[in-house]
Design a protein around this motif. Sequence first.
Motif, PDB file in Angstrom:
ATOM      1  N   ARG A  66       3.882   1.505  -1.204  1.00  0.00           N
ATOM      2  CA  ARG A  66       4.469   1.605  -2.543  1.00  0.00           C
ATOM      3  C   ARG A  66       3.450   2.159  -3.543  1.00  0.00           C
ATOM      4  O   ARG A  66       3.794   2.947  -4.416  1.00  0.00           O
ATOM      5  CB  ARG A  66       4.991   0.245  -3.000  1.00  0.00           C
ATOM      6  CG  ARG A  66       6.226  -0.183  -2.233  1.00  0.00           C
ATOM      7  CD  ARG A  66       6.690  -1.569  -2.682  1.00  0.00           C
ATOM      8  NE  ARG A  66       7.742  -2.061  -1.825  1.00  0.00           N
ATOM      9  CZ  ARG A  66       9.022  -1.746  -1.943  1.00  0.00           C
ATOM     10  NH1 ARG A  66       9.418  -0.935  -2.896  1.00  0.00           N
ATOM     11  NH2 ARG A  66       9.923  -2.240  -1.109  1.00  0.00           N
ATOM     12  N   ARG A  67       2.187   1.774  -3.406  1.00  0.00           N
ATOM     13  CA  ARG A  67       1.142   2.320  -4.278  1.00  0.00           C
ATOM     14  C   ARG A  67       0.960   3.815  -4.032  1.00  0.00           C
ATOM     15  O   ARG A  67       0.764   4.588  -4.969  1.00  0.00           O
ATOM     16  CB  ARG A  67      -0.184   1.595  -4.046  1.00  0.00           C
ATOM     17  CG  ARG A  67      -0.277   0.267  -4.720  1.00  0.00           C
ATOM     18  CD  ARG A  67      -1.733  -0.228  -4.676  1.00  0.00           C
ATOM     19  NE  ARG A  67      -1.708  -1.652  -4.484  1.00  0.00           N
ATOM     20  CZ  ARG A  67      -2.189  -2.314  -3.438  1.00  0.00           C
ATOM     21  NH1 ARG A  67      -2.800  -1.678  -2.461  1.00  0.00           N
ATOM     22  NH2 ARG A  67      -2.106  -3.616  -3.361  1.00  0.00           N
ATOM     23  N   MET A  68       1.005   4.215  -2.770  1.00  0.00           N
ATOM     24  CA  MET A  68       0.881   5.631  -2.435  1.00  0.00           C
ATOM     25  C   MET A  68       2.014   6.428  -3.070  1.00  0.00           C
ATOM     26  O   MET A  68       1.788   7.532  -3.578  1.00  0.00           O
ATOM     27  CB  MET A  68       0.903   5.822  -0.911  1.00  0.00           C
ATOM     28  CG  MET A  68      -0.323   5.293  -0.207  1.00  0.00           C
ATOM     29  SD  MET A  68      -0.172   5.343   1.588  1.00  0.00           S
ATOM     30  CE  MET A  68      -0.281   7.101   1.884  1.00  0.00           C
TER      31      MET A  68
ATOM     32  N   ARG B  54       5.711  11.210  -0.983  1.00  0.00           N
ATOM     33  CA  ARG B  54       7.010  11.417  -1.625  1.00  0.00           C
ATOM     34  C   ARG B  54       8.040  10.474  -1.025  1.00  0.00           C
ATOM     35  O   ARG B  54       8.009  10.190   0.169  1.00  0.00           O
ATOM     36  CB  ARG B  54       7.461  12.866  -1.437  1.00  0.00           C
ATOM     37  CG  ARG B  54       6.615  13.817  -2.212  1.00  0.00           C
ATOM     38  CD  ARG B  54       6.995  15.260  -2.111  1.00  0.00           C
ATOM     39  NE  ARG B  54       8.175  15.551  -1.323  1.00  0.00           N
ATOM     40  CZ  ARG B  54       8.756  16.728  -1.271  1.00  0.00           C
ATOM     41  NH1 ARG B  54       8.257  17.726  -1.961  1.00  0.00           N
ATOM     42  NH2 ARG B  54       9.816  16.930  -0.531  1.00  0.00           N
TER      43      ARG B  54
ATOM     44  N   THR C 291       0.831  -1.203   0.000  1.00  0.00           N
ATOM     45  CA  THR C 291       0.000   0.000   0.000  1.00  0.00           C
ATOM     46  C   THR C 291       0.861   1.246   0.000  1.00  0.00           C
ATOM     47  O   THR C 291       0.576   2.213  -0.725  1.00  0.00           O
ATOM     48  CB  THR C 291      -0.951  -0.003   1.214  1.00  0.00           C
ATOM     49  OG1 THR C 291      -1.824  -1.133   1.110  1.00  0.00           O
ATOM     50  CG2 THR C 291      -1.769   1.274   1.297  1.00  0.00           C
TER      51      THR C 291
ATOM     52  N   SER D  76       3.670   5.522  -5.813  1.00  0.00           N
ATOM     53  CA  SER D  76       3.430   5.498  -7.261  1.00  0.00           C
ATOM     54  C   SER D  76       2.371   6.505  -7.688  1.00  0.00           C
ATOM     55  O   SER D  76       2.470   7.114  -8.749  1.00  0.00           O
ATOM     56  CB  SER D  76       2.985   4.099  -7.707  1.00  0.00           C
ATOM     57  OG  SER D  76       4.031   3.187  -7.549  1.00  0.00           O
ATOM     58  N   ARG D  77       1.331   6.681  -6.850  1.00  0.00           N
ATOM     59  CA  ARG D  77       0.250   7.628  -7.173  1.00  0.00           C
ATOM     60  C   ARG D  77       0.628   9.071  -6.848  1.00  0.00           C
ATOM     61  O   ARG D  77      -0.139   9.983  -7.127  1.00  0.00           O
ATOM     62  CB  ARG D  77      -1.012   7.256  -6.391  1.00  0.00           C
ATOM     63  CG  ARG D  77      -1.673   5.989  -6.869  1.00  0.00           C
ATOM     64  CD  ARG D  77      -3.039   5.800  -6.226  1.00  0.00           C
ATOM     65  NE  ARG D  77      -2.999   5.759  -4.781  1.00  0.00           N
ATOM     66  CZ  ARG D  77      -3.166   4.664  -4.028  1.00  0.00           C
ATOM     67  NH1 ARG D  77      -3.384   3.505  -4.597  1.00  0.00           N
ATOM     68  NH2 ARG D  77      -3.115   4.738  -2.718  1.00  0.00           N
ATOM     69  N   GLY D  78       1.777   9.274  -6.224  1.00  0.00           N
ATOM     70  CA  GLY D  78       2.198  10.620  -5.869  1.00  0.00           C
ATOM     71  C   GLY D  78       1.601  11.122  -4.566  1.00  0.00           C
ATOM     72  O   GLY D  78       1.714  12.299  -4.245  1.00  0.00           O
ATOM     73  N   GLU D  79       0.975  10.240  -3.798  1.00  0.00           N
ATOM     74  CA  GLU D  79       0.379  10.621  -2.520  1.00  0.00           C
ATOM     75  C   GLU D  79       1.429  10.723  -1.419  1.00  0.00           C
ATOM     76  O   GLU D  79       1.185  11.355  -0.391  1.00  0.00           O
ATOM     77  CB  GLU D  79      -0.683   9.601  -2.104  1.00  0.00           C
ATOM     78  CG  GLU D  79      -1.852   9.521  -3.049  1.00  0.00           C
ATOM     79  CD  GLU D  79      -2.760   8.351  -2.737  1.00  0.00           C
ATOM     80  OE1 GLU D  79      -2.608   7.725  -1.667  1.00  0.00           O
ATOM     81  OE2 GLU D  79      -3.621   8.054  -3.566  1.00  0.00           O
TER      82      GLU D  79
END
Length: 69
Positions: A29-31, A38, A27, A33-36
């Motif tokens: 890593r997904r954050m 840094r 999760t 990737s989505r730019g949520e």
Amino acid sequence: MNTNTTIARDFLSVDEAAAIFGVSSKTVRRMISRGELRAKKFGTLIRISRTDLDRAGRPVTSLATVGGE
């Protein structure tokens, strides 16, 4: 004070960030990737600053915010 010690305290691993958020490392890593959230790379290591981790959390001002309404 050793520079490496300072870096170690200022930056967290993906697993450490996941533990703080109470989510899986996937999760986090997904954050990223989505730019949520840094993150920075130090060689092959991905690290998240404590400041950026604090910014990623959104304040809850009402129960409607929690429910996503």
